[in-house]
Write an enzyme that holds these catalytic residues in place. Structure first.
Site, PDB file in Angstrom:
ATOM      1  CD  GLU A  63      38.915 -10.199 -11.879  1.00 58.72           C
ATOM      2  OE1 GLU A  63      37.712 -10.153 -11.604  1.00 58.72           O
ATOM      3  OE2 GLU A  63      39.757 -10.841 -11.223  1.00 58.72           O
ATOM      4  NE  ARG A  84      24.584  -9.630 -15.501  1.00 54.77           N
ATOM      5  CZ  ARG A  84      25.902  -9.796 -15.461  1.00 54.77           C
ATOM      6  NH1 ARG A  84      26.633  -9.013 -14.694  1.00 54.77           N
ATOM      7  NH2 ARG A  84      26.475 -10.721 -16.180  1.00 54.77           N
ATOM      8  CE  LYS A 140      35.444 -10.927 -17.623  1.00 56.25           C
ATOM      9  NZ  LYS A 140      35.837 -10.524 -16.287  1.00 56.25           N
TER      10      LYS A 140
HETATM   11  P1  ATP Z   1      31.703 -11.753 -15.570  1.00 59.09           P
HETATM   12  O1  ATP Z   1      30.762 -12.245 -14.524  1.00 59.09           O
HETATM   13  O2  ATP Z   1      31.393 -12.263 -16.910  1.00 59.09           O
HETATM   14  O3  ATP Z   1      33.145 -11.907 -15.194  1.00 59.09           O
HETATM   15  P2  ATP Z   1      32.031  -9.138 -14.704  1.00 59.09           P
HETATM   16  O4  ATP Z   1      31.066  -8.032 -14.521  1.00 59.09           O
HETATM   17  O5  ATP Z   1      32.622  -9.712 -13.482  1.00 59.09           O
HETATM   18  O6  ATP Z   1      31.391 -10.205 -15.644  1.00 59.09           O
HETATM   19  P3  ATP Z   1      34.114  -7.498 -15.567  1.00 59.09           P
HETATM   20  O7  ATP Z   1      35.345  -7.867 -16.278  1.00 59.09           O
HETATM   21  O8  ATP Z   1      34.228  -7.009 -14.177  1.00 59.09           O
HETATM   22  O9  ATP Z   1      33.202  -8.742 -15.650  1.00 59.09           O
HETATM   23  O10 ATP Z   1      33.209  -6.506 -16.418  1.00 59.09           O
HETATM   24  C1  ATP Z   1      33.673  -5.320 -17.001  1.00 59.09           C
HETATM   25  C2  ATP Z   1      32.496  -4.420 -17.236  1.00 59.09           C
HETATM   26  O11 ATP Z   1      31.526  -5.065 -18.044  1.00 59.09           O
HETATM   27  C3  ATP Z   1      31.820  -4.047 -15.941  1.00 59.09           C
HETATM   28  O12 ATP Z   1      31.641  -2.654 -15.939  1.00 59.09           O
HETATM   29  C4  ATP Z   1      30.510  -4.759 -15.985  1.00 59.09           C
HETATM   30  O13 ATP Z   1      29.512  -4.026 -15.339  1.00 59.09           O
HETATM   31  C5  ATP Z   1      30.254  -4.910 -17.471  1.00 59.09           C
HETATM   32  N1  ATP Z   1      29.443  -6.081 -17.743  1.00 59.09           N
HETATM   33  C6  ATP Z   1      29.733  -7.362 -17.440  1.00 59.09           C
HETATM   34  N2  ATP Z   1      28.725  -8.184 -17.783  1.00 59.09           N
HETATM   35  C7  ATP Z   1      27.772  -7.399 -18.343  1.00 59.09           C
HETATM   36  C8  ATP Z   1      26.475  -7.652 -18.907  1.00 59.09           C
HETATM   37  N3  ATP Z   1      25.960  -8.871 -18.959  1.00 59.09           N
HETATM   38  N4  ATP Z   1      25.775  -6.593 -19.384  1.00 59.09           N
HETATM   39  C9  ATP Z   1      26.289  -5.356 -19.350  1.00 59.09           C
HETATM   40  N5  ATP Z   1      27.489  -5.055 -18.835  1.00 59.09           N
HETATM   41  C10 ATP Z   1      28.230  -6.055 -18.334  1.00 59.09           C
HETATM   42 MG    MG Z   2      33.802  -8.550 -12.208  1.00 61.01          MG
END
Ligand code: ATP
Ligand code: MG
Length: 560
Positions: A34, A260, A270
């Site tokens: 995102e 994760r 983020k």
């Molecule tokens: P954040 O909480 O940092 O915004 P998010 O999962 O909401 O993380 P996204 O932009 O939706 O952020 O993530 C894109 C991809 O990265 C998703 O497929 C998510 O599963 C993966 N991802 C995010 N954080 C991790 C992590 N700590 N380890 C492995 N994969 C991750």
């Molecule tokens: Mg997300």
């Protein structure tokens, strides 16, 4: 990276799918960020996995921006994410998409669900919807609007799209089961009203699809075969599958969850990183203390080392926290091989060599890399006045302190053995200078004396060294799990950045961005990509040396 990746459980599933001919033997993955912030080390794990797995099977990987939440998203973040994925070493070729590319198809899918009687427009308020949803232990109850007719639902949904209602007045929900043990199946919202322009579609839409609805269907539209996501989405999988089945998409991707990456002493969210940036706690998303990819790039972490780290931690379904040392070991291993050696003094203490002529400069020969002779040697100027590390002198030294102490001897790397004859202090009693004498017969390599001393220290010529600002980074947080602290600002390490006025050897004067060096006995360094200029040098410490001491003292004992 030369070893073939282990057959983790995801690769085993794909092996089986490919050999059984599922999805026609194709492998198509996606990385779906995102654009509401910069990427962090957790995303690196997902990027490496998705791109590597597809490449291993001759497939392809989409970079898909999950842009269904306008308000929080921006083109600045889109550009930063693309730059970071490229920097990490991956190429999506022409597979760059956005969930918003599918808004028309998603809208059509929503109408399909309405037509089948499995989606309805609900007019409860957000708060009422929450109350009706029930809890983990208590079933939810049906909304009074749940039995609207198909005609009425079509009419309401089209009017939602036409902008006849205010934000929050109605939502489109799937009609599944308000008593389901899985809360994700209790009539989840599919579309909400948001009168807000979208960075891609402008004012075309005032209703936007929810993540779960957009995500699985976008996977299906793109022909994704294996939709790899983190464990928290496991409970969403029944909804993912339900939507594909109800919309009856020709292609049926398969969601697989893995754990994760959690890194000790780092924030991988983020939203929380955004807070640090917004509140000015760090200098920006690329602050070298952050576990953001932009921060790591500016800090000087080589992308290959991050890829290596992601491969080493592997892919499992088990939640765990990885120690920072694991990442730093990958960084050190890469830098140790790649970086030429130089000398630099972080906290300079002046030494005057009283028996060395004032108007002479010798050019001494120093190796650029002990393990890679092909990188050659360089000349290092030496004269009557030099700087050494303040910490390499102790006035009241313990017996086993083999560096400088009153009356004590030490070898200057690539130069001579010197003896400390006199300690000069200022009025406050601070040591400001040492008077030493050198032994002319002990010049490294060519000296006639085979005298040995136990300690070897680095130094720079006072006349020739360059003054530089050096930024010494430590961990940003003082607790291992800053993500779990209510107010993350209370978890900050007040000493995460120390700025020193260093003296670096003249060969570093024309160093350029992206080139890393080992400062002998000190650590790995590179110029700062934002603030460094030749006239006013600024260097970052990438990582300290783990065993710099042990090694150098061993070499000294072996005689060099
Ligand atoms: P954040 O909480 O940092 O915004 P998010 O999962 O909401 O993380 P996204 O932009 O939706 O952020 O993530 C894109 C991809 O990265 C998703 O497929 C998510 O599963 C993966 N991802 C995010 N954080 C991790 C992590 N700590 N380890 C492995 N994969 C991750
Ligand atoms: Mg997300």
């Amino acid at each position: 990276m030369s070893d073939a990746p282990a057959r983790d459980f995801i690769r085993q599933i794909i092996d089986n799918d490919v050999s059984s001919g599922k999805h026609g033997g194709a492998v198509v993955t996606r990385f779906p960020p995102e654009p509401n912030g910069f990427l962090h080390i957790g995303h690196a794990k997902s990027i490496c996995l998705n791109f590597a797995v597809a490449a291993e099977f001759g497939g392809s990987t989409y970079l898909r921006f999950d842009d269904t939440n306008p308000g929080k998203e921006s083109e600045e973040f889109v550009a930063a994410i693309k730059a970071d994925v490229r920097w990490l070493g991956f190429d999506w070729q022409d597979h760059l998409t956005h969930s918003s590319d599918y808004f028309d198809q998603l809208y059509a899918a929503a109408e399909t669900l309405i037509g089948k009687g499995v989606a309805y427009v609900d007019s409860l308020s957000a708060e009422e919807i929450r109350e009706y949803r029930g809890t983990l232990t208590q079933a939810g109850k049906d909304s009074p609007y749940r039995d609207r007719s198909v005609e009425e639902n079509f009419d309401m949904f089209r009017r939602m799209r036409a902008g006849e209602f205010a934000d929050g007045e109605h939502v489109l929900r799937a009609k599944i089961d308000m008593a389901s043990g899985n809360i994700n199946l209790r009539d989840p919202a599919l579309y909400r009203i948001r009168h807000i322009s979208h960075q891609h579609t402008g004012d075309k839409w005032c209703i936007y699809p929810m993540y779960d609805f957009a995500h699985g269907l976008s996977d299906a539209f793109e022909g994704i075969t294996h939709s790899l996501c983190t464990l928290e989405f496991a409970d969403h999988r029944p909804l993912y599958d339900w939507l594909l089945e109800q919309v009856d998409t020709p292609h049926r991707p398969q969601q697989i969850e893995f754990s994760r990456l959690n890194l000790a002493y780092a924030l991988t969210s983020k939203r929380k990183l955004n807070q640090l940036v917004e509140e000015g706690v760090v200098s920006g998303w690329d602050d070298p203390r952050l576990a953001s990819l932009a921060g790591m790039r500016r800090r000087g972490y080589p992308p290959a080392a991050i890829r290596d780290f992601c491969q080493r931690i592997g892919v499992t379904k088990k939640e765990n926290i990885i120690e920072m040392a694991v990442l730093e070991n990958s960084i050190r291993e890469n830098l140790g091989e790649a970086s030429e050696r130089r000398m630099a003094v972080m906290k300079p203490l002046k030494i005057v060599l009283t028996n060395y002529a004032a108007d002479i400069t010798e050019q001494l020969t120093a190796q650029n890399h002990p393990g890679r002779p092909e990188l050659g040697t360089r000349e290092v100027p030496f004269g009557r006045e030099i700087y050494v590390e303040r910490d390499d002198f102790m006035e009241d030294a313990p017996r086993k302190f083999f560096r400088l102490k009153p009356g004590g001897e030490v070898r200057l790397r690539y130069a001579y053995i010197i003896r400390c004859d006199e300690v000069i202090k200022d009025d406050a009693g601070e040591v400001i200078e040492l008077r030493c004498s050198y032994d002319p017969d002990t010049r490294s390599g060519t000296g006639t004396s085979d005298r040995k001393v136990k300690g070897t220290i680095h130094w720079v010529s006072a006349e020739h060294a360059i003054a530089a600002e050096v930024r010494l980074y430590d961990r940003l947080f003082k607790v291992p799990d800053p993500g779990s602290v209510d107010d993350v600002l209370t978890a900050l390490n007040p000493n995460s950045l120390e700025i020193v006025s260093a003296r670096i050897e003249p060969a570093l004067g024309d160093a350029t961005g992206g080139v890393t060096y080992q400062f002998e006995r000190v650590g790995y360094f590179c110029t700062d990509s934002e603030d460094h200029t030749q006239g006013s040098p600024v260097w970052n410490r990438i990582v300290t040396l783990r065993d710099g001491w042990a090694k150098i003292e061993k070499q000294a004992l072996q005689g060099q």
